[in-house]
Scaffold this active site. Structure first.
Site, PDB file in Angstrom:
ATOM      1  N   ASP A  46       0.841  -1.198   0.000  1.00 31.08           N
ATOM      2  CA  ASP A  46       0.000   0.000   0.000  1.00 31.08           C
ATOM      3  C   ASP A  46       0.876   1.247   0.000  1.00 31.08           C
ATOM      4  OD1 ASP A  46      -2.915   1.173   0.835  1.00 31.08           O
ATOM      5  OD2 ASP A  46      -1.318   2.255   1.882  1.00 31.08           O
ATOM      6  N   TYR A  51       2.983   9.847  -0.277  1.00 28.05           N
ATOM      7  CA  TYR A  51       4.133   9.234   0.391  1.00 28.05           C
ATOM      8  C   TYR A  51       5.443   9.482  -0.370  1.00 28.05           C
ATOM      9  CZ  TYR A  51       0.341   6.489   2.569  1.00 28.05           C
ATOM     10  OH  TYR A  51      -0.802   6.073   3.192  1.00 28.05           O
ATOM     11  N   LYS A  76      -2.862   5.859  -4.001  1.00 30.56           N
ATOM     12  CA  LYS A  76      -3.935   6.794  -3.667  1.00 30.56           C
ATOM     13  C   LYS A  76      -3.691   8.147  -4.323  1.00 30.56           C
ATOM     14  CE  LYS A  76      -3.727   4.742   0.922  1.00 30.56           C
ATOM     15  NZ  LYS A  76      -2.274   4.530   0.922  1.00 30.56           N
ATOM     16  N   HIS A 109      -7.673   9.657  -1.472  1.00 30.28           N
ATOM     17  CA  HIS A 109      -7.006   9.621  -0.162  1.00 30.28           C
ATOM     18  C   HIS A 109      -7.853  10.231   0.958  1.00 30.28           C
ATOM     19  CE1 HIS A 109      -2.631   9.307   1.442  1.00 30.28           C
ATOM     20  NE2 HIS A 109      -3.493   9.019   2.393  1.00 30.28           N
TER      21      HIS A 109
END
Length: 278
Positions: A46, A51, A76, A109
């Site tokens: 994931d 990120y 996401k 998200h």
């Protein structure tokens, strides 16, 4: 890790119930960390645009030697890219960074209520799904009120809602809503953050009873509760330990003790108010 159960999403796609999260893993470390996770038996990874480690994650997937169809990759869409056309562009960019032809799950998200764009955004996800570039689509951090509106104005019920969920924030209302509508519940920050939850006397006692770590019994609680769970670590020994949760089972007393830990205590933002990136 062949013991890892899968859940069947509402469109028939199989998703491993235990996966590996890469939040806060720097991109230049992600390839090594994800490689360790895959070597340890994890088959679900994931990540997210936010990120900033999709590139390293994708490198590990490509170099793993595991057939692509045996891996389940989630990413996401970040808040600043919500909107129909901008979502399509953002998805293309994510695929490019990952070096993949498709993802297994693509999520919005956050709902970002101030932007009020999640319905148009989700329609872009429906197009991505119809084109076969995502095998399933869903959301993250959506409250039941957001999900109700989304389902009323679009045609594909989200396959997954990934929410903050741990023994101190058990989210019974959201889990009940998801169950009613065939939406899988996926837990982020499943172990809480820091050592707080893992040092709670109840959790420590259950761990000692089973000869396991505190993290292992919390992950086991998630699995027996029916959640999809994605623990994160950068420490190889802990990555392996967190996957070793199938040789024991919590009993009714353990589950009752866990149920009593719910404080409705969020560690992250309230999705009804979080508008970062709007």
């Amino acid at each position: 890790m062949s013991q890892v159960p899968s859940i069947t999403l509402n469109n028939g796609v199989e998703m491993p119930q235990l996966g590996f999260g890469v939040w806060q893993v720097p991109d230049d470390e992600a390839a090594k960390v994800v490689a360790t996770a895959i070597e340890s038996g994890y088959r679900s990874i994931d990540t997210a645009t936010l990120y900033e480690n999709e590139r390293g994650t994708g490198q590990a997937v490509s170099a793993s030697g595991v057939p692509r169809e045996d891996l389940f990759v989630t990413t996401k869409l970040w808040n600043s890219e919500q909107g129909h056309d901008s979502t399509l562009r953002a998805f293309d960019a994510s695929l490019d960074r990952l070096g993949l032809d498709y993802v297994d799950l693509y999520l919005i998200h956050w709902p970002v209520p101030a932007k009020d764009a999640y319905v148009d955004t989700y329609r872009a996800l429906e197009r991505i799904l119809s084109e076969g570039r995502a095998r399933a689509i869903g959301v993250s951090n959506f409250l039941p009120e957001h999900l109700e509106r989304l389902m009323g104005e679009t045609s594909v019920v989200p396959a997954v809602n990934q929410i903050e969920l741990h023994p101190q924030l058990q989210q019974p209302e959201s889990r009940a809503f998801h169950a009613e509508h065939g939406i899988a519940t996926e837990a982020w920050s499943p172990l809480g953050q820091g050592k707080g939850l893992l040092e709670v006397p109840t959790v420590v006692a259950i761990a000692q009873k089973h000869g396991r770590s505190a993290a292992q019994v919390v992950i086991r609680w998630h699995l027996q509760t029916g959640n999809v769970v994605i623990p994160k670590s950068v420490t190889p020994s802990r990555i392996k330990e967190n996957a070793d949760v199938f040789g024991f089972e919590l009993d009714a007393d353990d589950l009752a003790a866990f149920a009593a830990l719910d404080e409705g205590k969020r560690l992250g933002p309230n999705p009804g108010e979080f508008n970062a990136g709007a």
